[in-house]
Design a protein around this motif. Structure first.
Motif, mmCIF file in Angstrom:
data_model
loop_
_atom_site.group_PDB
_atom_site.id
_atom_site.type_symbol
_atom_site.label_atom_id
_atom_site.label_comp_id
_atom_site.label_asym_id
_atom_site.label_seq_id
_atom_site.Cartn_x
_atom_site.Cartn_y
_atom_site.Cartn_z
ATOM 1 N N ALA A 168 0.868 -1.184 0.000
ATOM 2 C CA ALA A 168 0.000 0.000 0.000
ATOM 3 C C ALA A 168 0.896 1.222 0.000
ATOM 4 O O ALA A 168 2.007 1.179 0.482
ATOM 5 N N GLY A 169 0.426 2.307 -0.542
ATOM 6 C CA GLY A 169 1.188 3.557 -0.511
ATOM 7 C C GLY A 169 2.325 3.544 -1.511
ATOM 8 O O GLY A 169 2.517 2.582 -2.254
ATOM 9 N N PRO A 170 3.076 4.634 -1.543
ATOM 10 C CA PRO A 170 4.127 4.791 -2.534
ATOM 11 C C PRO A 170 5.272 3.818 -2.256
ATOM 12 O O PRO A 170 5.651 3.614 -1.117
ATOM 13 N N VAL A 171 5.780 3.189 -3.322
ATOM 14 C CA VAL A 171 6.907 2.286 -3.152
ATOM 15 C C VAL A 171 8.126 2.957 -3.772
ATOM 16 O O VAL A 171 8.564 2.595 -4.853
ATOM 17 N N SER A 172 8.624 3.950 -3.076
ATOM 18 C CA SER A 172 9.825 4.625 -3.564
ATOM 19 C C SER A 172 10.572 5.210 -2.391
ATOM 20 O O SER A 172 10.061 5.266 -1.265
ATOM 21 N N SER A 217 5.978 10.800 12.664
ATOM 22 C CA SER A 217 6.620 11.982 12.070
ATOM 23 C C SER A 217 6.845 11.660 10.605
ATOM 24 O O SER A 217 6.721 10.507 10.175
ATOM 25 N N GLU A 218 7.197 12.697 9.868
ATOM 26 C CA GLU A 218 7.403 12.450 8.443
ATOM 27 C C GLU A 218 8.602 11.532 8.218
ATOM 28 O O GLU A 218 8.581 10.671 7.336
ATOM 29 N N VAL A 219 9.667 11.707 9.022
ATOM 30 C CA VAL A 219 10.851 10.877 8.811
ATOM 31 C C VAL A 219 10.560 9.425 9.196
ATOM 32 O O VAL A 219 11.036 8.491 8.549
ATOM 33 N N LYS A 220 9.740 9.230 10.226
ATOM 34 C CA LYS A 220 9.367 7.859 10.580
ATOM 35 C C LYS A 220 8.593 7.220 9.422
ATOM 36 O O LYS A 220 8.850 6.077 9.041
ATOM 37 N N GLN A 221 7.664 7.975 8.857
ATOM 38 C CA GLN A 221 6.899 7.468 7.725
ATOM 39 C C GLN A 221 7.826 7.135 6.549
ATOM 40 O O GLN A 221 7.670 6.102 5.877
ATOM 41 N N ALA A 222 8.806 7.991 6.343
ATOM 42 C CA ALA A 222 9.744 7.775 5.231
ATOM 43 C C ALA A 222 10.589 6.520 5.461
ATOM 44 O O ALA A 222 10.897 5.780 4.521
ATOM 45 N N LEU A 223 10.977 6.276 6.717
ATOM 46 C CA LEU A 223 11.752 5.065 7.024
ATOM 47 C C LEU A 223 10.911 3.812 6.800
ATOM 48 O O LEU A 223 11.414 2.771 6.378
ATOM 49 N N ILE A 236 11.184 0.458 3.807
ATOM 50 C CA ILE A 236 10.952 -0.997 3.891
ATOM 51 C C ILE A 236 10.127 -1.436 2.683
ATOM 52 O O ILE A 236 10.465 -2.405 1.997
ATOM 53 N N ASP A 237 9.027 -0.727 2.443
ATOM 54 C CA ASP A 237 8.162 -1.073 1.308
ATOM 55 C C ASP A 237 8.934 -1.000 0.004
ATOM 56 O O ASP A 237 8.774 -1.847 -0.879
ATOM 57 N N PHE A 238 9.797 0.010 -0.091
ATOM 58 C CA PHE A 238 10.615 0.138 -1.299
ATOM 59 C C PHE A 238 11.535 -1.066 -1.470
ATOM 60 O O PHE A 238 11.641 -1.644 -2.551
ATOM 61 N N SER A 239 12.200 -1.447 -0.370
ATOM 62 C CA SER A 239 13.165 -2.548 -0.449
ATOM 63 C C SER A 239 12.491 -3.836 -0.902
ATOM 64 O O SER A 239 13.051 -4.605 -1.683
ATOM 65 N N ARG A 262 10.927 -3.700 -4.681
ATOM 66 C CA ARG A 262 11.821 -3.826 -5.830
ATOM 67 C C ARG A 262 11.608 -5.123 -6.579
ATOM 68 O O ARG A 262 11.978 -5.253 -7.744
ATOM 69 N N ALA A 263 11.012 -6.094 -5.903
ATOM 70 C CA ALA A 263 10.838 -7.411 -6.515
ATOM 71 C C ALA A 263 9.766 -7.393 -7.588
ATOM 72 O O ALA A 263 9.622 -8.359 -8.334
ATOM 73 N N HIS A 264 8.978 -6.305 -7.669
ATOM 74 C CA HIS A 264 7.812 -6.324 -8.557
ATOM 75 C C HIS A 264 7.968 -5.428 -9.768
ATOM 76 O O HIS A 264 8.676 -4.449 -9.705
#
Lengths: 340, 340
Positions: free
Chosen positions: B14-18, B322-328, B332-335, B338-340
């Motif tokens: 869910a959400g942006p994968v980047s 916080s925004e940085v927590k959300q970004a961290l 994970i989602d990005f990592s 990448r498989a898709h």
């Protein structure tokens, strides 16, 4: 194939030419260092202690950690931090040896098969990395930022020196100054750092730390000069080492450099062929040795070594006379005397 | 030769994968890190910056130093020490990449020729040593023994992990636990150290440092699992990487391990031939990929990655939103994505 190149006797040599007194003075400390080395090179990954102990057990003279122990003693240090820091020095040295043998594609060291010959280059690179990291773990546990500064600087300089040597390989145009810069970095930096660490743990004034650093640096240069002469000398074989390793690897050391510069055009063509073009046949090492004899290149190299040995000796002048000071001076004579 | 192995869609994503949000948050800091890296990899020995900049400029995502920067920000750190420490993390990473490529005899990384392919193994080993020493010089200049402890420990563990991987190469009997131990050491140790350093500079309570270390460790494991799946996936080619590197090197990764354990005796003979005996012909990679598809080995690997991703996410639970927590969390989602 190799012929005997006699080195003329050292007419200035006096007194015992051995490390016995130095070894005797730090014997108990060195035993503690050796025990710590064995303990700290352990790992749950069995190949690491197996490979590391091959090199550590092959047993050089432990000259570098001995310098740390003796320097600490010269500075009247009374604690036990010098033990773990001497082990750090040996770990850094061992890591560079492992990587050196990979870079040089060496199969023999001190008459034994090298680690890379037994376990492959891959394991040698990685275990070298492990020992290097282990050294920094030990230094961090010791907690002195001054020591960390000394040994991280030395580590960077050593790597720079090794790369410099790689770049000058085969280049007969290398100047004596460039050659000196290489050996000051790849060899003398760790000698000087080993000595300075001994002053650092004793928290001696900067002038004493500088003096010990200067002693170590000049001793290291003298030591490497003699090593480079020995590589072409029959004396080498009696030390259990092979003759001509540097020659085969196209390393431009001082004996080559002096022969090249003192030689005529035909001789220079010979040096360019064997060193730059890497075209060597079985008679070439003997020819190289003949040219060195003709131009006094080995004696000239030892003469240079004596110059640095004299600087090392004078560097210790500010310390009052003591048995350890005398032993450190004998270490200079020993390093140069190996040529005979 | 290689065939497409489809990975089923991530139904939970869910959400942006980047990494966009994370990159945006630390953009200015990262610019300062990059400038420091270029400055500090300089040396009077020209080959060092030339070779190092080849790898540094080839430009990975700088994920590890970004983790240091973002972790410091999550801990409300206000100084500038995180800049040089993030550079240390990248230097250690670059040093291990240089040595990895020598060990793996790789010729390509991220679609570019590797440093060892261009300048030779010798230079790669030595410049790796230089960068490693440089990292410790920078840490020493920073002066935190806590940071030195974190990163010297990580360096030793990484080397252990690389040796473990070397030892298990070709061994089809490797258990999933042993494989996990390898990737926890060779990859996750630096991810977790990079995060913990961020907490260390901010001098946050131990519970926050532990949380960030746990986040980094589990993210690192998930990241490596996905890398290992990608090596057999058609998706890989679109990322500019070659498919089947691990296969050709006989690396026992989870896709192989699951296929071996889920397969029948004939399939196991195939795996033993190609991995243990190293007998591979041009059709074997396609066969390996077919067997992975048959047993859902790539999906299984990604499934495992999601498990570690979930642990990484929950590790951050103690930090306020916080925004940085959300970004961290998006990292994970990005990592995994990448498989898709």
């Amino acid at each position: 194939m190799a012929i005997v190149v006699p080195l003329s006797g050292d007419k200035n040599a006096a007194g015992p030419v051995s490390l016995d007194r130095l070894m005797g003075l730090v014997k108990d400390d060195l035993k503690a260092v050796n025990e710590l080395i064995v303990k700290r090179m352990d790992s749950r990954v069995a190949l690491i202690p197996t490979l590391a102990s091959h090199l550590v057990a092959a047993g050089g003279k432990r000259l570098r950690p001995i310098l740390t122990l003796a320097s600490a003693r010269l500075c009247n240090y009374r604690g036990d931090r010098h033990i773990s820091l001497a082990a750090c020095v040996e770990f850094i040295h061992t890591a560079t040896l492992l990587h050196d043998d990979v870079v040089d594609e060496s199969n023999l060291r001190r008459g034994n098969a090298t680690a890379n010959a037994v376990w492959g280059n891959q394991a040698s690179v990685l275990v070298g990395d492990f020992l290097f990291a282990r050294a920094f773990q030990l230094m961090t546990a010791d907690g002195s930022l001054e020591v960390l500064r000394i040994l991280s600087n030395a580590s960077a300089v050593i790597a720079e020196g090794e790369v410099m040597q790689l770049v000058t390989t085969g280049d007969t145009e290398t100047t004596e100054d460039a050659y000196l810069e290489v050996i000051a970095a790849k060899t003398a930096a760790l000698f000087s750092a080993a000595c300075r660490v001994g002053a650092a743990v004793a928290e001696r004034p900067r002038v004493e730390a500088d003096a010990l650093e200067s002693y170590g640096r000049n001793l290291g240069i003298a030591f490497q000069l003699v090593d480079d002469a020995l590589d072409y000398s029959a004396r080498q074989a009696t030390l259990g080492k092979t003759v001509g390793d540097d020659f085969r690897e196209g390393k431009i050391t001082l004996p080559v450099l002096l022969s090249f510069r003192r030689g005529d055009e035909e001789e220079r063509r010979f040096w360019r062929r064997v060193m730059e073009d890497g075209e060597q046949d079985e008679k070439d090492l003997a020819t190289a040795q003949q040219l060195m004899r003709k131009h006094g290149a080995l004696d000239g190299t030892i003469e240079r070594a004596r110059h640095y040995g004299a600087m090392a000796r004078d560097a210790l002048g500010i310390f009052p006379d003591s048995e350890v000071k005398q032993a450190l001076i004998e270490a200079i004579d020993f390093s140069i005397g190996r040529a005979h």
